[in-house]
Each structure stands twice: as C-alpha cells, then as structure tokens.
Design a protein around this motif. Sequence first.
Motif, mmCIF file in Angstrom:
data_model
loop_
_atom_site.group_PDB
_atom_site.id
_atom_site.type_symbol
_atom_site.label_atom_id
_atom_site.label_comp_id
_atom_site.label_asym_id
_atom_site.label_seq_id
_atom_site.Cartn_x
_atom_site.Cartn_y
_atom_site.Cartn_z
ATOM 1 N N LEU A 143 0.828 -1.206 0.000
ATOM 2 C CA LEU A 143 0.000 0.000 0.000
ATOM 3 C C LEU A 143 0.864 1.258 0.000
ATOM 4 C CD1 LEU A 143 -2.751 1.394 0.218
ATOM 5 C CD2 LEU A 143 -2.621 1.112 2.700
ATOM 6 N N GLN A 144 1.893 1.274 0.827
ATOM 7 C CA GLN A 144 2.766 2.454 0.866
ATOM 8 C C GLN A 144 3.393 2.730 -0.497
ATOM 9 O OE1 GLN A 144 5.599 2.722 4.114
ATOM 10 N NE2 GLN A 144 4.285 1.471 5.443
ATOM 11 N N TRP A 145 3.884 1.677 -1.156
ATOM 12 C CA TRP A 145 4.509 1.860 -2.470
ATOM 13 C C TRP A 145 3.475 2.370 -3.473
ATOM 14 C CZ3 TRP A 145 4.331 0.855 -7.541
ATOM 15 C CH2 TRP A 145 5.503 1.003 -8.287
ATOM 16 N N LEU A 146 2.309 1.740 -3.476
ATOM 17 C CA LEU A 146 1.280 2.112 -4.459
ATOM 18 C C LEU A 146 0.722 3.502 -4.179
ATOM 19 C CD1 LEU A 146 -0.548 -1.329 -4.604
ATOM 20 C CD2 LEU A 146 0.679 -0.246 -6.505
ATOM 21 N N GLN A 170 -4.837 12.743 3.192
ATOM 22 C CA GLN A 170 -5.525 11.529 3.643
ATOM 23 C C GLN A 170 -4.883 10.287 3.050
ATOM 24 O OE1 GLN A 170 -9.735 11.532 3.212
ATOM 25 N NE2 GLN A 170 -10.000 13.514 4.176
ATOM 26 N N GLN A 171 -5.007 9.193 3.794
ATOM 27 C CA GLN A 171 -4.508 7.904 3.331
ATOM 28 C C GLN A 171 -5.649 6.897 3.332
ATOM 29 O OE1 GLN A 171 -0.871 6.437 5.166
ATOM 30 N NE2 GLN A 171 -0.425 8.489 5.947
ATOM 31 N N LEU A 172 -5.440 5.813 2.612
ATOM 32 C CA LEU A 172 -6.390 4.710 2.635
ATOM 33 C C LEU A 172 -6.230 3.939 3.939
ATOM 34 C CD1 LEU A 172 -8.468 3.093 0.864
ATOM 35 C CD2 LEU A 172 -6.554 1.597 0.262
ATOM 36 N N ILE A 173 -7.332 3.535 4.529
ATOM 37 C CA ILE A 173 -7.307 2.682 5.724
ATOM 38 C C ILE A 173 -7.766 1.299 5.294
ATOM 39 C CG2 ILE A 173 -8.438 2.168 7.924
ATOM 40 C CD1 ILE A 173 -7.880 5.734 6.772
ATOM 41 N N VAL A 174 -6.969 0.295 5.624
ATOM 42 C CA VAL A 174 -7.311 -1.087 5.296
ATOM 43 C C VAL A 174 -7.640 -1.814 6.587
ATOM 44 C CG1 VAL A 174 -6.560 -3.231 4.213
ATOM 45 C CG2 VAL A 174 -5.732 -1.033 3.335
ATOM 46 N N LEU A 175 -8.881 -2.300 6.667
ATOM 47 C CA LEU A 175 -9.293 -3.108 7.819
ATOM 48 C C LEU A 175 -9.141 -4.575 7.473
ATOM 49 C CD1 LEU A 175 -12.599 -1.369 9.024
ATOM 50 C CD2 LEU A 175 -10.249 -0.947 9.791
ATOM 51 N N GLY A 176 -8.454 -5.296 8.338
ATOM 52 C CA GLY A 176 -8.367 -6.744 8.204
ATOM 53 C C GLY A 176 -9.482 -7.380 9.008
ATOM 54 N N MET A 177 -10.236 -8.251 8.384
ATOM 55 C CA MET A 177 -11.374 -8.884 9.043
ATOM 56 C C MET A 177 -11.050 -10.350 9.320
ATOM 57 S SD MET A 177 -13.349 -6.201 8.940
ATOM 58 C CE MET A 177 -15.019 -6.766 9.283
ATOM 59 N N GLY A 178 -11.974 -11.035 9.965
ATOM 60 C CA GLY A 178 -11.856 -12.477 10.144
ATOM 61 C C GLY A 178 -10.554 -12.890 10.798
ATOM 62 N N LYS A 179 -9.981 -13.939 10.265
ATOM 63 C CA LYS A 179 -8.774 -14.502 10.883
ATOM 64 C C LYS A 179 -7.590 -13.539 10.808
ATOM 65 C CE LYS A 179 -9.579 -19.479 10.774
ATOM 66 N NZ LYS A 179 -11.028 -19.428 10.657
ATOM 67 N N LEU A 180 -7.523 -12.739 9.778
ATOM 68 C CA LEU A 180 -6.438 -11.755 9.700
ATOM 69 C C LEU A 180 -6.577 -10.750 10.825
ATOM 70 C CD1 LEU A 180 -4.036 -10.337 8.400
ATOM 71 C CD2 LEU A 180 -5.633 -9.201 6.834
ATOM 72 N N GLY A 283 -2.200 1.361 6.160
ATOM 73 C CA GLY A 283 -2.558 2.768 6.057
ATOM 74 C C GLY A 283 -2.437 3.502 7.370
ATOM 75 N N ASP A 284 -3.218 4.549 7.500
ATOM 76 C CA ASP A 284 -3.163 5.458 8.655
ATOM 77 C C ASP A 284 -3.752 4.772 9.896
ATOM 78 O OD1 ASP A 284 -3.533 7.478 10.544
ATOM 79 O OD2 ASP A 284 -3.969 8.995 9.021
ATOM 80 N N GLN A 285 -2.876 4.354 10.807
ATOM 81 C CA GLN A 285 -3.322 3.620 11.997
ATOM 82 C C GLN A 285 -4.204 4.476 12.905
ATOM 83 O OE1 GLN A 285 -2.847 0.431 13.228
ATOM 84 N NE2 GLN A 285 -1.831 -0.267 11.353
ATOM 85 N N GLN A 286 -3.844 5.737 13.071
ATOM 86 C CA GLN A 286 -4.611 6.604 13.965
ATOM 87 C C GLN A 286 -6.019 6.852 13.422
ATOM 88 O OE1 GLN A 286 -2.657 10.220 15.134
ATOM 89 N NE2 GLN A 286 -4.497 11.109 16.018
ATOM 90 N N ALA A 287 -6.113 7.167 12.138
ATOM 91 C CA ALA A 287 -7.436 7.379 11.535
ATOM 92 C C ALA A 287 -8.232 6.082 11.553
ATOM 93 C CB ALA A 287 -7.282 7.891 10.098
ATOM 94 N N GLY A 288 -7.564 4.966 11.314
ATOM 95 C CA GLY A 288 -8.251 3.681 11.371
ATOM 96 C C GLY A 288 -8.781 3.378 12.752
ATOM 97 N N GLY A 289 -8.002 3.741 13.775
ATOM 98 C CA GLY A 289 -8.467 3.563 15.146
ATOM 99 C C GLY A 289 -9.708 4.395 15.427
ATOM 100 N N ASP A 290 -9.732 5.611 14.878
ATOM 101 C CA ASP A 290 -10.924 6.465 15.039
ATOM 102 C C ASP A 290 -12.144 5.820 14.383
ATOM 103 O OD1 ASP A 290 -9.318 8.297 16.326
ATOM 104 O OD2 ASP A 290 -9.034 9.575 14.567
ATOM 105 N N LEU A 291 -11.931 5.213 13.220
ATOM 106 C CA LEU A 291 -13.039 4.552 12.515
ATOM 107 C C LEU A 291 -13.587 3.391 13.342
ATOM 108 C CD1 LEU A 291 -14.840 3.961 10.075
ATOM 109 C CD2 LEU A 291 -12.930 2.647 9.094
ATOM 110 N N LEU A 292 -12.713 2.558 13.884
ATOM 111 C CA LEU A 292 -13.172 1.415 14.681
ATOM 112 C C LEU A 292 -13.898 1.873 15.935
ATOM 113 C CD1 LEU A 292 -10.157 -1.060 14.370
ATOM 114 C CD2 LEU A 292 -12.379 -1.179 13.232
ATOM 115 N N GLU A 293 -13.426 2.964 16.525
ATOM 116 C CA GLU A 293 -14.101 3.492 17.707
ATOM 117 C C GLU A 293 -15.489 4.008 17.331
ATOM 118 O OE1 GLU A 293 -14.475 3.814 21.605
ATOM 119 O OE2 GLU A 293 -12.671 3.061 20.618
#
Length: 966
Positions: A143-146, A170-180, A283-293
């Motif tokens: 993701l970083q390279w792309l 802004q950056q893309l946030i990728v959520l890993g679901m399930g077993k990941l 992606g952006d861990q902090q923004a992703g954390g805000d999304l999960l919250e």
Amino acid sequence: MLSQLIEKLPLLVQPGVTLNLEKSINTVQSLTHESERIQADLVRVLAGSDYVADQLGRKPQLFEDLLQNNDLYSVYGAGEYAQRLGQSLALVESEELLHSVLRKFRQREMVRIIWRDLTRATDMRGTTADLSALADASIDQALQWLYQDCCSKWGTPHAPAAEGASGKPQQLIVLGMGKLGAYELNLSSDIDLIFAYPEKGMTEGGRRVLANQDFFSRLGQKLIQALDNITADGFVFRTDMRLRPYGASGPLVCSFAAMEEYYQDQGRDWERYAMIKARVVGGDQQAGGDLLEMLRPFVYRKYIDFSAFDSLRSMKEMINKEVRRKGLHGNVKLGAGGIREVEFVAQAFQLIRGGRDPRLQQRELLNILPLLPETVGMPEQAVEDLTEAYTFLRNAEHVIQAVADRQTQELPVDEVGQARMAYSMGFENWSDFMLELDRQRGRVTEHFANVIAPAEEAAESDDLSSDWLLLWSNECDAAEGEAIFAEQGLDDPQQAWKAFSNLKSSRSVQVMQAVGHERLLAVLPQLMNEVAAVENAAETLERVLLLIQAIIRRSAYLVLLAENPDAMQQLVRLCSASAWFSETLAKQPVLLDELIDQRTLYAPPTKEELQSDLRQQLLRIPEEDEEQLMETLRYFKSAHALRVAASDITGVLPLMKVSDCLTWLAEAILEAVLEIAWRQLTEKHGVPQKTPGVPCDPDFIIVGYGKMGGIELSYGSDLDLVFIHDAEAGLYTEGKKPIANSVFFTRLGQKIIHILNTFTAGGQLYEVDMRLRPSGNSGLLVSSLKAFTDYQEKEAWTWEHQALVRARVITGSKALSQAFEQVRGNILSQSRELPDLTAEVVKMREKMRDHLGTSDKDKDAKFNLKQDRGGIVDIEFIVQFSVLAHAYQYDELIRFTDNIRIIDAMAATGVISADDAEILREGYKRYRAVGHRQVLQDRSTTIGSSELEDCRQDITRIWQSHLRVE
C-alpha cells in the motif's frame, strides 16, 4: 541419501505407499554434512508438504539461505517482516516488479512458516501469528509503495480545506477482518479486507485532479491486484472484499461517514459478528483507530444482547445446510464439532456481553476463552476442553493446507494422504488420529450445544403453554379472561386479568415489530407457568409484567429470559417476594443479566472483593470519561444491591448481614468517588498544600452519620455525610491553575456530591444529606478539623452530639481519620449534667414524635415503626442518651458506632441491665426486620397497632425508667 531418508519415514509401514520427492533430491543431497536434526526435520517437512518440496526442488538456494540465516529455528521480532520486505521493495520502480518481489518474499517466508509448523519449532499460535504478520507486512508495504505511485500520477488526496487553511492529506485505511484481524490466519487462508478513507475531498498537486473516492478506488484496485493476481511467481494472498458495506455490489471504498451510516441503518447481525475481529492492517493507523471506535457501538451493545444467540443459530444452520449439501462432514472447520463451533461459542458471549465488559472486546479467540469462567460463568473444564480442541483442530487444518498450499479444510480420503496426515499430526496411523479427532470434535459439539442450543429444543412447549398463547392471541372479555385465570389457580383472577390485558392492549405491544413479537411469544408461556406456581400469583404477575412492559422495545432482554429458564424462574421467585426487586429491574433492565449466574446471585462479595472488583472495572475506563465512570459506578451499585436483595429475600443472609453488605457497597463506592474527584481536581489545579511546601495526602475525610455511620444501610437509604479537611486555609494548590485550599476542598465536596447525586441513564448512586455538618445547610460544605472541633465544643446542640455517637470515617486520610476519632471521643466523653441532658433528649424526642409520628386520630389503628412511642427511634435515643451520660466513665461506649454493639457495651458496663439490653437488642432487630420487609414490598413503615405490641410496651417501659420519664 534419498533412500536413507525415505527409510526413516513411518509412512511407509503401509505397503504400497510412496512419496514423490524427486524435485527435492538435490536439496536432500546437499544436507550430507548438516546436523541430524535438520535431516530429520527435512524428512518430516517433505513428507508433509508438496509445496515445500516443490519450492526447494526449484530453488535449492532458498533452503541454503534459510539455513545460513538460522531463520528456520528462530523467532522473528515485532516488525521484522515489514522491515525485511521494506528493504526488498526499496529499489522497486514498477508495479510489475512490485508484484514479483512480493510473491518471492511470500514464497520464502511460507517455506519457513510451514517448516516451523510441521517440525513443531513453534506452536499453533506462533504459526498463526507469523502468517498474520506476513500478511500485515505485505498489505501495508504494498500500500505504501502504491500510494506514493498514485500520488505522483493524480496528486495527494486531501480533506476539504477549512477557511484560510489547506486540508489535511488523507490515506487509505485497510481493515483486516476475520482470521487476519484476529492474528489467526491459517497456512492457506485468504484475507478479508475492507477499504475506507476519512473524508470526501479532492487530490492536490498531481497531473490530474480526482475526487478522493476515485483516487482511493483506483488505489484499492491496485492493492488487490498486487496481492491477489496470479503471475508466474504465484500470488501473495487471495483477497476477499465481500465483507464491505453492501457486499460485492457496494463501492470498493467508503468514507468514514458512509461507513457509519451503513452500519447504523443497515448493518446486519452477521456483520456485527465479522466486525468483532476488525483491525487496521494498512494505512493510517490513527485514523483507522478512530473509525473502529466510531463503529464500536454497532458491534458491542450497551445492554446485554441475548439476540446474538438467535443470529448465531441462524448462521450455524446455514453452515449445516451447506455441509449437508456439499458433503463437508470431513471438514475440520465447518463440520460438526469443528473450528467454527468453537469460534461461535466465544463470539456469542462477546456479542452478548462485550458492550458491558470491555475485557471481551478482543479479537483473538484464545484470549477470549480464558475470560469466560469469570465473565459469563462458563465452567473451567469447558474452557480447557474448547482450548485443547481448538488447538488440535487448527493444527490439523494447517497440516491439511501445508500439503499443497491449497485453501481447504477437508480431511484426505486417499490412503497416502491419510498416512501423511497421521504422521504429520504425530500419530502412528490414521485410525489413531481419527479416534482423537472424533474425541475432540465430540467435546466441541457438547459445549456448543450447551451454549447455543438448537432453536427447536428451545421452542418446545407443553399443553399448558399453548393455552397461554391462545389467551394472548384470542379476543376475550373480562369475564372470560378472569375465568381462565381462575381455572389456572391464580389467587386473584380479576387482578391478574387486568395486568395481562393491560399489557396486551398497551401501545408498546401494538407497535412491536415482528421479531419482537416472536420473542415475546417465546417467553410468555414459560413465564406464565412460573407465575401461576407462586402463592401471590396475581400480585407477582403484575410485578413481572411491569418489567416486560419496560423491556418490550428492547426485545434482546426477552431473548435473555427465553435462553435462560433458570433466570426466568429466579425472576418470578424474587418478584413474588419483593415489589422493590421488580421495580428496580424495570428501571434498569440491564440488571437482568445478574439473574443468570446463581453462583454470584446468592453470594454477595466481601468488602475486599467489592473494592477489588470496582477497582478493576474502573481501570478499564478512560480517566477523562466522567460519564462512563458514573455509569459504571451506578451499574456496580445496582447489580450488587440486587444480589444482596436476592440473598435477603431467599433467607441466605440474615438482616444484620444485609445491612453490612449494603454498607460495604456504599463504602467501596465512596472510596472510588473520592479518588475520581481528587484526581480530576488535582489534574486541573494541582495538589493543595497542608503547610507551606507540604502537599496534602489528601488530608480530607468523608464522615458517615446515621445509618451509614451505624453500619445499618437499607435499600434506597440516603447517605448522611460530613466532609472535613486539615490544610491551612491561606495556602494555594501547586498547579497550572492554582486556587485557594478552601476553594479546592469546597469544589472537591461539590464534585463528590455531583457524582453521587446526579441522575443518569443508570439512575442515581445515592441521595446525599449534608445537614449534619456544622451549622447545617447554612454552614460551609467542607469544614477544617479545627472549625469542626470548635463548633462541636462551643456551638453544637445536644442532638448534634447525639448524631456524633453514630459518626465514623468512611474514607480518606488515615492521619486525619485518627485525629477525627480523637475529637469525637473528646466530645462524647465530656461530663454532662444528667437532668439537663435528660430534659433536652426528651424534648427533642417529643418534638420528633409530634411532627413525624402517627397522628392522634390514627394512633389506635396504626403504628409507625420508627417514630411512634416504643419504636426504633426510642431505642436509638436510649442508646445515644446512655453514651452522652456515661462515656466520661466508660470509653467502651464510644468504641463502636452501631446500636447493637453499643447496647452490648451498655450491658457490660452496667449502664443497663442484661435483661433490658436483651429486650433492646431483639426489639431493634425485630423492628428493622419488619421495616426491611415493608421496603422490599414497597410499603410504608406504618403497620397495624396490634402488631409487635409486646415489643412496644417493653421498650416504652425501658425508655421511661432509663430516662426517668413519667
């Protein structure tokens, strides 16, 4: 060399079994000089994995590289996958080369991971952690390279610019679901991803301008291609995007606002189940954390959500149909007793209770299972069985997938495959392996059935139950309804029919959705059967239906009762005995959860256990979140008061122990409230100074008077409190915003009262009465110890000294507590003129009796337990008078603050005769027991004048003789 290795394979004990290892001959021969361990491990790995054999046969240098770097037998540190892959990608200049580097990196690391798994150089959790870390690194590094490559083409996406300022990149946030998401990837798992970005906007600085939605959609597509496309070098991870909002038909990428709107309005039960494991993997861990919250309320409901059982049953039934349709009975994941059933057990309780218990808001299954005995009462043995079975099944899954790097959980059906699997799992033969597999799956099936019983079993009903359903569904007039209730044996058919028909015709029932109505009908028959079995059935029905009315719009509580027949039985039993109990539950239905585990329901904790439990609960809440802290305190108080009431009603606890438990509960809460208030104020203003340069420790105490001081709290008692500090008034706090000590301690007192008094969704903690402080309501909210002493010595009335008899320090500074006890002792031990004291005590008692006792016209018919002649207050005044009159001679009289032990001291010192002391003790207990029952039945403390008449006469006689009153 090859023949020697093959001879070592136990697989060949079965005639005709051969292995094709031709591709690995060169690799095997290169090991002539290597250690016996590596040779033996190589045999085990080649026997178990055609994929590794193929990789080593085509690339012998790969094996040499792994050996030279000792990667086969060492544990990677945190971030090591990302670091190694980052170095490999540093010189990549094209997407084609990016794809190639990612795949070759994956091949090397998969050989290492399979080697370590099959040789047991690591355990199952080590394997899943490695696979998950490999996926994390692959996703985030790609993701970083792309992202950089896309930004160079189309500019960097930004949030809308505020006036006079540029928007934030802004950056893309990728959520890993399930077993990941849960760090539980298997050897050939696909990865379930969801893409999101913070806000709509436009790109800036590129050759073209794109909307953020378009930019991130293109970036997401490129990331999927980088991971999923099959090239000459294979693939990195099969990527599944179907868990995103609206599934395959939805946009590939959503903004945070769109995500929140979707889950709030359209999120389904299975999506809650999936979102438990969601984690930011790129992606952006902090923004992703805000999304999960932001999405947390969708996943974890604030109430106890037993509707999860229905959802999981439906999901399991769908899986069962698929198993039957496709013949997947040999599937270690989806078949009966498989991995999925263990996951359902853990995640059912996460969905049900996770909103109220943050400990369950974790992703990894093996972190959840050990919590279940404490959080939901699951037997320890069940957890041990499920943990062992899950580990065994996951190891079997890995062995199946190691063969060809293929995504399957099916047991082999051919002889070679079965022999190979038995060997890799450490068994002599296939029969031994299957025996153990069946044993483990059988244990899972048993525990799964205990937790998530099949719906058809839960729906069984007898003929009587169907009668109740007919009564509910048919239109009956009052006469018909009352006749039916009379036939069922209810003591007051008219009262019962009125309560039943009122619920049936209520607005809440009329507007119920279909699913809520189904849940009500699932509960109603058993509930009516239980009610009909108690003596005061009509009264109980009225109380229970009051609760049903309160929960009908939150039908998950109906599921709770349907799923827990024992809890329903306890509910009816306790509501039969106590109107207070039913009203408390109606106000706070969340407390229904407390009925489920009878081990805790009828075993109120000790004071130390209360303190520890509350401390642990508060530690899980951010210190700055005052609202959540207050709600936690309220739930804690209500839940434990309910447990005490259950033990009280059923006779498990005697009256005096009930008061002890309720007082300990208040003490634990006051300790916590003082700590919270002190922390909040000192963070803002700094710590006040006791003397110049000496900080307070906190040199503040909360003193309990009345029932709190006398260890005699009942349900709904208010708290008579006095606040005292011991710091110099002219000094200031040491902080960024210093204030005078006097202001600080006043605000501290106000904050304590605010936390205790404020009504929230969870109700009120305690009503606080501060009128016993020096000068009452006109006095300072918090007094210094010196001011308190001066007041007690020079200005206090006799009744205020009487109140001091039952005063004790609840919490705060130890040194100040000792100083207060010394002041209290000095005041109470003063020598007093007996005639004057008697006159003042009698005058105060008569004044109270006139204002608060039964009126003259009702005295022949009624008796007020507390205020009428010969009642509780007479006993209390006799005790207080005795202390004030004789404590100068006997310091035993001021050692304790509760009436019973003071009466004991009065008898021991001869202040009162042993016989009279016994009458006072037993009379006090009898009055309190009757009053207690009145409270639980929601009745006043006034009873018939003929009740307890002997007790009243005896206490009146002692009053008259002891205070020499005619």
